[in-house]
Design an enzyme around this catalytic site. Structure first.
Site, PDB file in Angstrom:
ATOM      1  N   CYS A   1      14.948 -24.689   7.249  1.00 25.98           N
ATOM      2  CA  CYS A   1      15.679 -23.603   6.259  1.00 25.98           C
ATOM      3  C   CYS A   1      16.473 -22.647   7.445  1.00 25.98           C
ATOM      4  O   CYS A   1      17.511 -22.935   8.092  1.00 25.98           O
ATOM      5  CB  CYS A   1      14.843 -23.222   5.223  1.00 25.98           C
ATOM      6  SG  CYS A   1      15.820 -22.683   3.869  1.00 25.98           S
TER       7      CYS A   1
ATOM      8  N   HIS B   1      10.885 -26.992   2.800  1.00 26.60           N
ATOM      9  CA  HIS B   1       9.236 -26.149   2.902  1.00 26.60           C
ATOM     10  C   HIS B   1       8.325 -26.758   2.315  1.00 26.60           C
ATOM     11  O   HIS B   1       8.419 -28.090   2.014  1.00 26.60           O
ATOM     12  CB  HIS B   1       9.543 -24.940   2.266  1.00 26.60           C
ATOM     13  CG  HIS B   1      10.531 -23.958   2.987  1.00 26.60           C
ATOM     14  ND1 HIS B   1      10.228 -23.017   3.963  1.00 26.60           N
ATOM     15  CD2 HIS B   1      11.804 -23.622   2.392  1.00 26.60           C
ATOM     16  CE1 HIS B   1      11.570 -22.562   4.149  1.00 26.60           C
ATOM     17  NE2 HIS B   1      12.360 -22.506   3.287  1.00 26.60           N
TER      18      HIS B   1
END
Ligand code: GLN
Length: 240
Positions: free
Chosen positions: A94, A189
Site C-alpha cells: 500500500c 493488507h
C-alpha cells in the site's frame, strides 16, 4: 544452519492492519524448511548498506506517516533501486508500494515526491477503495486480502493479477499490484502473506536461490491455509 536476512523498513511507522504478520509468515515458513531468519528493523537509514539484505519489506501507512518514512528512505533510494534491479526479492504494501513511484498526489492536489525506483505514479481521492479483495494470478493462483486506500496507482509493469472482486490498483483497470523482477507491490493488507502462502514461498525461494541455499520441502502442509482461503473466496464470490 543456512540463514537469510530480512530488512523491515520503518516498522514503527508503516504497520497498518497487521502488516507485521508478513514478517512472521516469512520467518515461520523459512524455519519450517530448516532455514534460519534474521530480521533487521530499519528505523533510520544513515550509513545503511543493503549488501547483506536477502528480502526487503515495507508495510503500509497513513499519508502522514508515509511522508515521514519517504524522507528517511530517500537516503538509500539508489541502493534500493540497485537491489531491485539485481533481483533482490522485495514486498511493499500500500503506502510502501506507492513510495516506489515518481509521485503521490494527495486528495487536495499536493504532489509528494516518491523514491522514483520505477516509472509510475499514484493519485489519491477522498473516496476510499475499501473491502475484501480476490485476485486471479497466473503466478500465484487465487490471492485474497483486504484493501483500504485513497490512492489510485497507474503503471506499465506486470501486475499480481486480475481483480475478481474488489478494486486493486485503481478503480478502472481491474488489475492489482505490481510485479517487476522479484519486487512485488500490492494494496493487500490483512496481512497478505499468512493468507497466501504461495507468495511467501515465492519470496523465500528467490532469496534462497540468490544465496545458493536449498529451498527444500517443508515440515507440515498447507491444508489449513488453503481451506481458510477457500472459505473467504467462496463467500466473497457468492456476495457478488
Ligand atoms: N496513504 C495511502 C492511501 O490512502 C496508503 C494507505 C495504506 O497504506 N493503507 O492511499
Amino acid at each position: 544452519m543456512s540463514s537469510i536476512n530480512i530488512y523491515h523498513f520503518m516498522p514503527d511507522k508503516l504497520n497498518l492492519y497487521g502488516d507485521i504478520g508478513n514478517i512472521i509468515a516469512l520467518t515461520k515458513r523459512a524455519k519450517w524448511r530448516g532455514i534460519d531468519v534474521k530480521v533487521t528493523d530499519v528505523k533510520e537509514t544513515t550509513g545503511l548498506s543493503l549488501s547483506e539484505a536477502d528480502i526487503l519489506f515495507i508495510g503500509g501507512g497513513s499519508d502522514r506517516e508515509q511522508a515521514i518514512a519517504t524522507q528517511e528512505l530517500f537516503r538509500i533510494k539508489d541502493d534500493f533501486k540497485a537491489a531491485i534491479e539485481d533481483g533482490v526479492p522485495a514486498l511493499t504494501i500500500c503506502g510502501g508500494y506507492q513510495f516506489l513511484g515518481e509521485k503521490y498526489v494527495t486528495p487536495d492536489g499536493q504532489s509528494l515526491p516518491g523514491l522514483n525506483i520505477l516509472d509510475f505514479y499514484t493519485e489519491s481521492k477522498k473516496d476510499r477503495l475499501t473491502g475484501n479483495i480476490v485476485i486471479e494470478s497466473e503466478t500465484f493462483g487465487q490471492i485474497v486480502g483486504f484493501e483500504n486506500h485513497g490512492g489510485r496507482t497507474y503503471h506499465p509493469y506486470g501486475t499480481l493479477g486480475n481483480v475478481i472482486s474488489g478494486y486493486g490498483n485503481n478503480d478502472t483497470d481491474k488489475k492489482e499490484g505490481l510485479h517487476y523482477k522479484n519486487l512485488l507491490g500490492t494494496y493487500l493488507h490483512g496481512p497478505i502473506l499468512p493468507k497466501n502462502h504461495e507468495i511467501t514461498d515465492y519470496l523465500l525461494k528467490a532469496a534462497c536461490e540468490r544465496k545458493n541455499i536449498e529451498f527444500g520441502s517443508m515440515d507440515g502442509d498447507n491444508i489449513v491455509e488453503e481451506n481458510a482461503k477457500k472459505v473467504i473466496i467462496d463467500r466473497l464470490l457468492a456476495e457478488k
